[in-house]
Enzyme design. Structure first.
Site, PDB file in Angstrom:
ATOM      1  N   HIS A  78       0.853  -1.196   0.000  1.00 26.39           N
ATOM      2  CA  HIS A  78       0.000   0.000   0.000  1.00 26.39           C
ATOM      3  C   HIS A  78       0.878   1.232   0.000  1.00 26.39           C
ATOM      4  O   HIS A  78       1.835   1.328   0.778  1.00 26.39           O
ATOM      5  CB  HIS A  78      -0.903   0.009   1.236  1.00 26.39           C
ATOM      6  N   SER A  79       0.594   2.168  -0.904  1.00 24.06           N
ATOM      7  CA  SER A  79       1.275   3.454  -0.942  1.00 24.06           C
ATOM      8  C   SER A  79       2.786   3.253  -1.120  1.00 24.06           C
ATOM      9  O   SER A  79       3.217   2.600  -2.062  1.00 24.06           O
ATOM     10  CB  SER A  79       0.941   4.240   0.329  1.00 24.06           C
ATOM     11  N   LEU A  80       3.587   3.795  -0.214  1.00 20.31           N
ATOM     12  CA  LEU A  80       5.042   3.662  -0.341  1.00 20.31           C
ATOM     13  C   LEU A  80       5.479   2.201  -0.272  1.00 20.31           C
ATOM     14  O   LEU A  80       6.498   1.822  -0.864  1.00 20.31           O
ATOM     15  CB  LEU A  80       5.731   4.477   0.760  1.00 20.31           C
TER      16      LEU A  80
ATOM     17  N   SER B  79       4.209  -0.259  -1.777  1.00 30.18           N
ATOM     18  CA  SER B  79       4.205  -0.836  -3.125  1.00 30.18           C
ATOM     19  C   SER B  79       5.467  -0.447  -3.887  1.00 30.18           C
ATOM     20  O   SER B  79       6.000  -1.238  -4.670  1.00 30.18           O
ATOM     21  CB  SER B  79       2.958  -0.366  -3.879  1.00 30.18           C
TER      22      SER B  79
END
Length: 716
Positions: free
Chosen positions: A350-352, A354
């Site tokens: 999720h977010s960073l 990924s």
């Protein structure tokens, strides 16, 4: 007087010595009363600290039954360990404590519960201690058997419990200061309800999980310790994600479950924030942080700075090492605890998180390459080609005598570009050759080769991919020779660890991968590129997510097309989207019809009169010029996929091999309330994936397709 006394004594003796008939009647009453009593059924609970207060949560029915069996099988429970919650927690019966298996978490108290009272501030019931519950049960048994109620007990906390009858039992909290003068606490304050047995209290006992695990998914969080608007940890959010998946398996894979083809998918969290901030960096930040707006600055230090940490050479290495080592450690431990596991592994970020996983995956060893001596990092690539190029460059500088020295130190062109004057001096190179080498390799005379090495190493060994293929600018007709413009990504030197497994699919939720690649200077992903060890890549995002970016336009930059629309988990589109698209279609049709009518009227006024004999020729002449059908403009805010035909056409677009030839970008459907103001729900949109049925269903669908298991067809 004596005769009256004798008569009274005889009457009293007759009252105290019952007849045989009366004694038999007492026995019948005792037997009936005893038959009314039934032992209470215990249920096991564990205690969690939620919002700074204790909350008792029941185990699911299967786990409670296993704990009760282990409790009853041996008198001595010391050393007895019972796995619960799908194997993610172990309960040590002797200690009455519950420990997390795969991650760090405070141990929680476990209790065998039979009696409960209603709590202070909410309507949740709190279990009594096991010893006092046993005392209550014995008192209750005597009251039922003898039919003698109004029993009063005092708890170890000086609380008063009164058993009025089986339906009415109350609990009184002691009032502070009631014992100052030595008085015994009495039933003071508002009475609280007492209940016997878990079946008599309002509590949701969760369903158990299937024992069989079909697939394992590691989930990596983004910035900060909190993962949603309720400031919950990655463990709690992944628990929600897992719970949604279990519900969807029952509703959308019902046939496969009935035929026992599937079990469940296990989702395990991976935490890198805590190890990063335990390095002492928080102390250094606190020392230089200004005292004003304290809470905002603390939030910034604890959350937003994680992005800058990842771009730091020191802390980026800490982050990637933590993520890789945690996933490898958990994978080994999972196999030890599940020796019969034969399923695959996928990863989600999720977010960073990924972006961290993407960088890890692009730097994994291609299993088809057998050159174990090749070292892949984001700034250093050692291969024979670079070494030969370095020899040629040294020949140009008339410094060939130092070639063997560079070979001995395993220095290629990229490593040489990172060397300082002091490094070359320590290698024994004189001042004059040092200045020539530094000037040649650092002042742009050999930038092209260095940048190429940097870029390929930072995003995988086979990355002519992440370079932009451009046409010769001097060619007017565009028929010039194709070439690749290699751009350095500016990433610090990082050695990416190896994963001990090959992920089947990589899921990115609300991912900024596209933005980071662009900021690093990468404008094009080669359509033939695929992750070395991972076959699938799905970029899933909410349309209002401010952090999410697309990937497909980097693969196919010359074609504009919409992302794939993720179907609603209940089928079709959301009603407000269908209504909006229907109104848009109607307005476009109306506009086109009006324009067409005006065009026809204008032509009828301006057309020159033809003789009657030429009418047929004129009609024939005009016939090859049909009216061009107006093409309605597609609104930018309406995703593709509003019909099965559109879905098939969208899926047929060639977006390269990054996802095995399938589409990469998948967009969720916004909720009706979110469509009123996209700015208001922007932050929530970035944190919505943990409880999104549509997201979880897409993940399950793609995972089970690998095993040849598909969603149930909806009833027509």
């Amino acid at each position: 007087m004596s005769t009256e006394g004798q008569q009274q004594e005889q009457l009293s003796q007759s009252d105290l010595s019952p007849s045989s008939n009366s004694s038999s009647s007492f026995e019948i009453i005792d037997m009936d009363a005893a038959s009314l009593y039934e032992p209470v059924s215990p249920h096991w609970f564990y205690c969690k600290i939620i919002d700074s207060k204790e909350t008792w949560i029941p185990f699911n029915a299967e786990d409670s039954h296993r704990l009760e069996e282990a409790y009853g099988s041996e008198k001595d429970c010391n050393g007895k360990v019972v796995p619960t919650d799908g194997g993610r927690y172990d309960v040590h019966l002797g200690e009455r404590m519950r420990y997390a298996v795969y991650w760090d978490e405070l141990a929680s108290e476990v209790r065998r519960c039979t009696w409960f009272y209603k709590g202070d501030k909410d309507n949740k019931y709190v279990p009594y201690s096991e010893s006092f519950s046993q005392q209550l049960e014995e008192t209750y048994m005597l009251a039922v058997t003898l039919d003698e109620w109004k029993k009063k007990l005092e708890s170890p906390n000086r609380e008063i419990i009164i058993l009025h009858n089986p339906k009415l039992m109350v609990h009184y909290h002691p009032v502070a200061g009631s014992d100052e003068w030595g008085s015994v606490p009495t039933e003071q304050g508002r009475p609280r309800t007492v209940k016997r047995g878990v079946e008599n209290i309002s509590v949701d006992i969760p369903c158990g999980e299937p024992l069989k695990i079909d697939h394992l998914v590691f989930v990596v969080h983004g910035i900060g310790p909190a993962c949603d608007l309720r400031f919950r940890s990655i463990v709690q959010c992944v628990n929600d994600f897992r719970g949604v998946s279990l519900n969807l398996l029952q509703t959308h894979f019902k046939k496969a479950q009935e035929q026992q083809q599937i079990g469940r998918v296990e989702f395990l969290p991976v935490n890198w924030h805590s190890p990063l901030h335990s390095t002492g960096v928080d102390v250094d930040l606190r020392r230089i942080t200004l005292p004003s707006i304290n809470r905002l600055r603390h939030f910034t230090n604890d959350t937003i700075l994680d992005v800058f940490f990842y771009n730091s050479p020191t802390y980026c290495q800490t982050i990637v090492d933590t993520v890789a080592s945690e996933m490898n450690r958990i994978y080994k431990l999972f196999l030890q605890r599940n020796p019969n596991f034969k399923g695959g592994v996928s990863i989600a970020g999720h977010s960073l998180g990924s972006l961290i996983l993407f960088d890890l995956l692009t730097n994994q060893k291609d299993p088809l390459e057998n050159n174990d001596s090749e070292k892949v990092t984001s700034g250093v690539v050692l291969d024979q080609g670079d070494t030969l190029d370095l020899e040629e460059d040294l020949k140009k500088l008339q410094l060939s005598e130092f070639s063997n020295l560079f070979k001995k130190e395993k220095i290629d062109k990229t490593a040489l570009a990172l060397c300082t004057d002091r490094d070359l001096q320590e290698m024994g190179i004189p001042l004059g050759p040092r200045k020539k080498i530094l000037n040649y390799f650092k002042n742009g005379e050999n930038t092209e080769g260095i940048n190429k090495s940097n870029q390929q190493s930072a995003l995988g060994r086979n990355l002519p991919v992440l370079s932009e293929k451009i046409k010769d600018c001097n060619s007017i007709d565009g028929a010039g020779n194709d070439e690749y413009l290699d751009i350095s990504i500016g990433q610090a030197s990082v050695k990416y660890p190896r994963l001990i497994y090959k992920p089947d699919i990589f899921f990115a939720f609300g991912s900024p991968i596209g933005m980071f690649l662009t900021v690093r200077g990468l404008k094009r992903i080669d359509p033939n590129y695929k992750l070395p060890t991972c076959k699938g890549f799905f970029n899933i995002y909410h349309p209002f997510d401010p952090v999410a970016y697309r990937i497909e336009p980097m693969v196919v930059p010359d074609v504009e097309f919409e992302p794939m629309l993720i179907p609603h988990h209940k089928g079709r589109k959301r009603m407000h989207l269908e209504l909006r698209e229907g109104l848009t279609r109607m307005s476009m049709d109306l506009k086109n019809n009006v324009l067409s009518s005006l065009r026809m009227a204008w032509k009828s006024f301006t057309r020159a009169p033809y003789p009657a004999l030429q009418a047929t020729e004129a009609a024939a002449a005009e016939e090859p010029e049909p009216e061009p059908e107006p093409v309605p403009e597609k609104p930018s805010d309406v995703p593709a996929g509003d019909s099965p035909v559109a879905n098939k056409e969208a899926a047929s677009i060639n977006v390269g091999m990054l996802n095995g030839g399938q589409r990469i970008d998948y967009v969720l459907q916004e909720k009706p309330i979110e469509s009123f103001n996209e700015y208001l729900f922007a932050l929530q949109s970035h944190l919505c994936y943990w409880e999104s049925e549509d997201t979880v269903l897409l993940v399950l669908k793609e995972i089970y397709q690998i095993q040849g298991i598909f969603l149930d067809q909806p009833a027509q």
